[in-house]
Design a protein around this motif. Structure first.
Motif, mmCIF file in Angstrom:
data_model
loop_
_atom_site.group_PDB
_atom_site.id
_atom_site.type_symbol
_atom_site.label_atom_id
_atom_site.label_comp_id
_atom_site.label_asym_id
_atom_site.label_seq_id
_atom_site.Cartn_x
_atom_site.Cartn_y
_atom_site.Cartn_z
ATOM 1 N N VAL A 1 64.551 5.975 46.242
ATOM 2 C CA VAL A 1 65.285 7.118 45.233
ATOM 3 C C VAL A 1 64.000 7.770 44.769
ATOM 4 O O VAL A 1 62.633 6.382 44.981
ATOM 5 C CB VAL A 1 66.305 6.381 43.869
ATOM 6 C CG1 VAL A 1 67.902 5.701 45.176
ATOM 7 C CG2 VAL A 1 65.409 4.820 43.614
ATOM 8 N N PRO A 2 63.860 8.317 43.793
ATOM 9 C CA PRO A 2 63.121 8.917 42.927
ATOM 10 C C PRO A 2 62.488 7.846 42.464
ATOM 11 O O PRO A 2 63.213 7.328 40.357
ATOM 12 C CB PRO A 2 63.452 10.100 42.145
ATOM 13 C CG PRO A 2 64.521 9.920 42.087
ATOM 14 C CD PRO A 2 65.364 9.285 43.299
ATOM 15 N N CYS A 3 61.257 7.166 42.484
ATOM 16 C CA CYS A 3 60.633 6.398 41.432
ATOM 17 C C CYS A 3 58.666 6.830 40.785
ATOM 18 O O CYS A 3 58.419 7.237 41.645
ATOM 19 C CB CYS A 3 60.101 5.386 43.235
ATOM 20 S SG CYS A 3 61.626 4.498 43.182
ATOM 21 N N ASN A 4 58.803 6.261 40.271
ATOM 22 C CA ASN A 4 57.358 6.388 39.017
ATOM 23 C C ASN A 4 56.401 6.091 39.666
ATOM 24 O O ASN A 4 55.540 6.357 40.156
ATOM 25 C CB ASN A 4 57.242 5.975 37.728
ATOM 26 C CG ASN A 4 56.639 6.386 36.682
ATOM 27 O OD1 ASN A 4 55.756 5.373 36.995
ATOM 28 N ND2 ASN A 4 56.779 7.063 36.241
ATOM 29 N N ASN A 5 56.888 4.355 40.241
ATOM 30 C CA ASN A 5 56.042 3.068 40.488
ATOM 31 C C ASN A 5 54.495 2.893 39.639
ATOM 32 O O ASN A 5 53.862 2.206 40.516
ATOM 33 C CB ASN A 5 54.938 4.227 41.539
ATOM 34 C CG ASN A 5 56.273 4.541 43.113
ATOM 35 O OD1 ASN A 5 57.437 3.696 43.305
ATOM 36 N ND2 ASN A 5 56.098 5.514 44.296
ATOM 37 N N ASP A 6 54.231 3.216 38.707
ATOM 38 C CA ASP A 6 53.247 2.776 38.490
ATOM 39 C C ASP A 6 53.768 2.294 36.545
ATOM 40 O O ASP A 6 53.294 3.265 35.767
ATOM 41 C CB ASP A 6 52.162 3.954 37.997
ATOM 42 C CG ASP A 6 51.082 3.336 37.703
ATOM 43 O OD1 ASP A 6 50.661 2.241 37.442
ATOM 44 O OD2 ASP A 6 50.198 4.728 36.880
ATOM 45 N N LEU A 7 55.269 1.931 36.635
ATOM 46 C CA LEU A 7 56.150 1.550 34.856
ATOM 47 C C LEU A 7 55.284 0.878 34.520
ATOM 48 O O LEU A 7 56.121 -0.286 34.301
ATOM 49 C CB LEU A 7 56.986 1.820 35.015
ATOM 50 C CG LEU A 7 58.003 3.370 35.235
ATOM 51 C CD1 LEU A 7 58.894 2.938 35.473
ATOM 52 C CD2 LEU A 7 57.415 3.657 34.792
ATOM 53 N N LEU A 8 54.164 0.864 33.811
ATOM 54 C CA LEU A 8 53.226 -0.236 33.355
ATOM 55 C C LEU A 8 54.034 0.342 31.768
ATOM 56 O O LEU A 8 53.712 0.909 31.404
ATOM 57 C CB LEU A 8 51.782 0.124 32.659
ATOM 58 C CG LEU A 8 51.126 0.808 33.222
ATOM 59 C CD1 LEU A 8 49.844 0.773 31.894
ATOM 60 C CD2 LEU A 8 50.681 2.146 34.040
ATOM 61 N N ALA A 9 53.550 -0.448 30.820
ATOM 62 C CA ALA A 9 54.369 -0.765 29.510
ATOM 63 C C ALA A 9 53.926 0.844 28.720
ATOM 64 O O ALA A 9 54.863 2.184 28.247
ATOM 65 C CB ALA A 9 53.837 -1.834 28.435
ATOM 66 N N ALA A 10 52.446 1.090 28.863
ATOM 67 C CA ALA A 10 52.291 2.649 28.096
ATOM 68 C C ALA A 10 52.899 3.742 28.807
ATOM 69 O O ALA A 10 52.801 4.777 28.141
ATOM 70 C CB ALA A 10 51.045 2.329 28.198
ATOM 71 N N ASN A 11 53.710 3.568 29.941
ATOM 72 C CA ASN A 11 54.162 4.159 30.534
ATOM 73 C C ASN A 11 55.329 4.567 30.176
ATOM 74 O O ASN A 11 56.036 5.138 30.637
ATOM 75 C CB ASN A 11 54.396 4.884 32.102
ATOM 76 C CG ASN A 11 52.651 4.861 32.175
ATOM 77 O OD1 ASN A 11 51.862 5.541 31.858
ATOM 78 N ND2 ASN A 11 52.840 4.941 34.048
ATOM 79 N N PHE A 12 56.209 3.278 29.066
ATOM 80 C CA PHE A 12 57.496 4.396 28.709
ATOM 81 C C PHE A 12 57.523 4.402 27.528
ATOM 82 O O PHE A 12 56.570 3.592 26.371
ATOM 83 C CB PHE A 12 58.161 3.033 28.417
ATOM 84 C CG PHE A 12 58.761 2.385 29.718
ATOM 85 C CD1 PHE A 12 59.860 2.545 30.308
ATOM 86 C CD2 PHE A 12 58.717 1.097 30.510
ATOM 87 C CE1 PHE A 12 60.168 1.654 31.098
ATOM 88 C CE2 PHE A 12 57.965 0.715 31.442
ATOM 89 C CZ PHE A 12 59.782 1.369 32.475
ATOM 90 N N ILE A 13 57.763 5.408 26.849
ATOM 91 C CA ILE A 13 57.635 5.675 25.432
ATOM 92 C C ILE A 13 59.365 6.142 24.737
ATOM 93 O O ILE A 13 59.980 5.767 25.598
ATOM 94 C CB ILE A 13 57.978 7.608 25.364
ATOM 95 C CG1 ILE A 13 55.947 7.715 26.158
ATOM 96 C CG2 ILE A 13 57.498 8.002 24.061
ATOM 97 C CD1 ILE A 13 54.929 7.284 26.002
ATOM 98 N N ASP A 14 59.423 5.201 24.047
ATOM 99 C CA ASP A 14 60.393 4.575 23.787
ATOM 100 C C ASP A 14 60.568 4.606 21.423
ATOM 101 O O ASP A 14 59.826 5.101 20.780
ATOM 102 C CB ASP A 14 60.589 2.665 22.937
ATOM 103 C CG ASP A 14 62.213 2.646 22.733
ATOM 104 O OD1 ASP A 14 63.010 1.487 23.566
ATOM 105 O OD2 ASP A 14 61.578 2.815 21.671
ATOM 106 N N ASP A 15 61.253 5.592 21.490
ATOM 107 C CA ASP A 15 61.983 6.958 19.778
ATOM 108 C C ASP A 15 63.508 5.880 19.456
ATOM 109 O O ASP A 15 63.474 6.313 18.110
ATOM 110 C CB ASP A 15 62.519 7.447 19.894
ATOM 111 C CG ASP A 15 63.852 8.169 21.269
ATOM 112 O OD1 ASP A 15 64.361 6.836 21.236
ATOM 113 O OD2 ASP A 15 63.899 8.817 21.486
ATOM 114 N N GLY A 16 63.586 4.156 19.964
ATOM 115 C CA GLY A 16 64.482 3.587 19.044
ATOM 116 C C GLY A 16 65.643 3.434 19.596
ATOM 117 O O GLY A 16 66.391 2.990 19.136
ATOM 118 N N THR A 17 65.697 4.990 20.229
ATOM 119 C CA THR A 17 67.253 5.372 21.494
ATOM 120 C C THR A 17 67.734 5.259 21.965
ATOM 121 O O THR A 17 68.321 4.881 23.383
ATOM 122 C CB THR A 17 67.642 6.668 20.082
ATOM 123 O OG1 THR A 17 67.698 6.729 18.672
ATOM 124 C CG2 THR A 17 68.995 6.381 20.870
#
Length: 299
Positions: free
Chosen positions: A173-189
């Motif tokens: 499947v299409p993967c980012n392959n580098d999902l460390l914490a800083a590569n998640f942007i969270d807006d609370g929703t």
């Protein structure tokens, strides 16, 4: 990065703008640019030798656009390979830290975002950590870069991991392959995923395993993350994710050793790589390694 280079961007032509640095980035300098007429964007300026690291900038740009199409990434506004610049829309929210995954809501949103990416359009290239590890190791040896004593002692165990994961491989499947914490942007929703330098179609369990080790998830958090992604935990799924975490550690450690010798960025890349290698070595030598191999074949 000079103002003259930014002035060459078509999306900024004729506009007044102000720029500030964004934190993070070990192969990029990231700039937040806001125009007086309301355009809000990020300019990613690629640094270092992409060839040594196996980065395909054209694939990065294409896959970034496909991730936006999947509803999980930033829109690509302009790609200028001759300037080493990729311009994307600014995502409002905050970059996660490892400690944020202790919040069940954050963990669930991260799993949801990952699943949205994996359900989206296929990427333009594939990613295989076994092939990448072999390429990185050839580079380290050819260039005479530092390698920890004992790295090659795990070659036979690495071959066993490759055999088991290959024989039981699910569709990619299409993967980012580098999902460390800083590569998640969270807006609370909802959460969003950024940085597609190493993206490509891959085993979804590599994505989960990479996040598990990069974000230093506890044993309990890994189980919760697997449950949030799949809907249920099985011994085979959990073993596969843990083996893919091992693959991430053993393979990406070489990235750190290459960067330590070649990167213009002032950062302790050797320490970064050594930390991952030592985690991998502990798993290879650990009493539960053979059981992981057995459990991963359980379907």
């Amino acid at each position: 990065m000079t103002e003259a280079a930014l002035d060459r961007l078509a999306c900024l032509a004729g506009r007044s703008w102000r720029v500030s640095d964004l934190p993070g980035g070990l192969t990029n300098r990231n700039l937040h640019v806001v125009t007086d007429d309301g355009l809000d964007l990020v300019v990613r300026w690629a640094l270092g030798d992409a060839t040594l690291l196996g980065i395909d900038r054209d694939a990065e740009a294409a896959n970034t656009a496909l991730a936006a199409e999947a509803g999980v990434g930033a829109e690509v506004l302009e790609y200028r390979p001759e300037l080493s610049l990729l311009v994307i829309s600014f995502l409002r929210g905050r970059s996660l830290e490892d400690s944020d995954f202790a919040d069940p809501g954050v963990l669930q949103r991260a799993a949801d975002a990952t699943r949205r990416l994996h359900a989206g359009p296929r990427f333009v290239n594939d990613f295989d950590m076994f092939a990448r590890q072999a390429a990185y190791l050839r580079t380290v040896r050819a260039q005479g870069y530092w390698l920890p004593l004992g790295y090659d002692d795990h070659a036979a165990a690495w071959a066993d991991v490759r055999r088991v994961l290959t024989e039981t491989a699910p569709p990619t499947v299409p993967c980012n392959n580098d999902l460390l914490a800083a590569n998640f942007i969270d807006d609370g929703t909802a959460a969003w995923l950024i940085d597609y330098e190493y993206s490509g179609n891959n085993d979804p369990c590599f994505e989960l395993g990479n996040t598990a080790t990069e974000c230093n998830l506890s044993v309990e958090q890994v189980e919760a993350y697997v449950a949030a992604y799949f809907g249920a935990v099985t011994p085979a799924r959990l073993a596969r994710v843990r083996l893919q975490a091992l693959c991430s550690e053993y393979g990406w450690s070489l990235w750190g050793f290459i960067q330590a010798a070649a990167s213009p960025i002032d950062y302790d890349f050797r320490g970064w790589g050594l930390q991952r290698y030592e985690k991998a070595a502990a798993t290879f030598r650990g009493p539960g390694f053979r059981r992981l191999l057995e459990e991963a074949t359980g379907g």
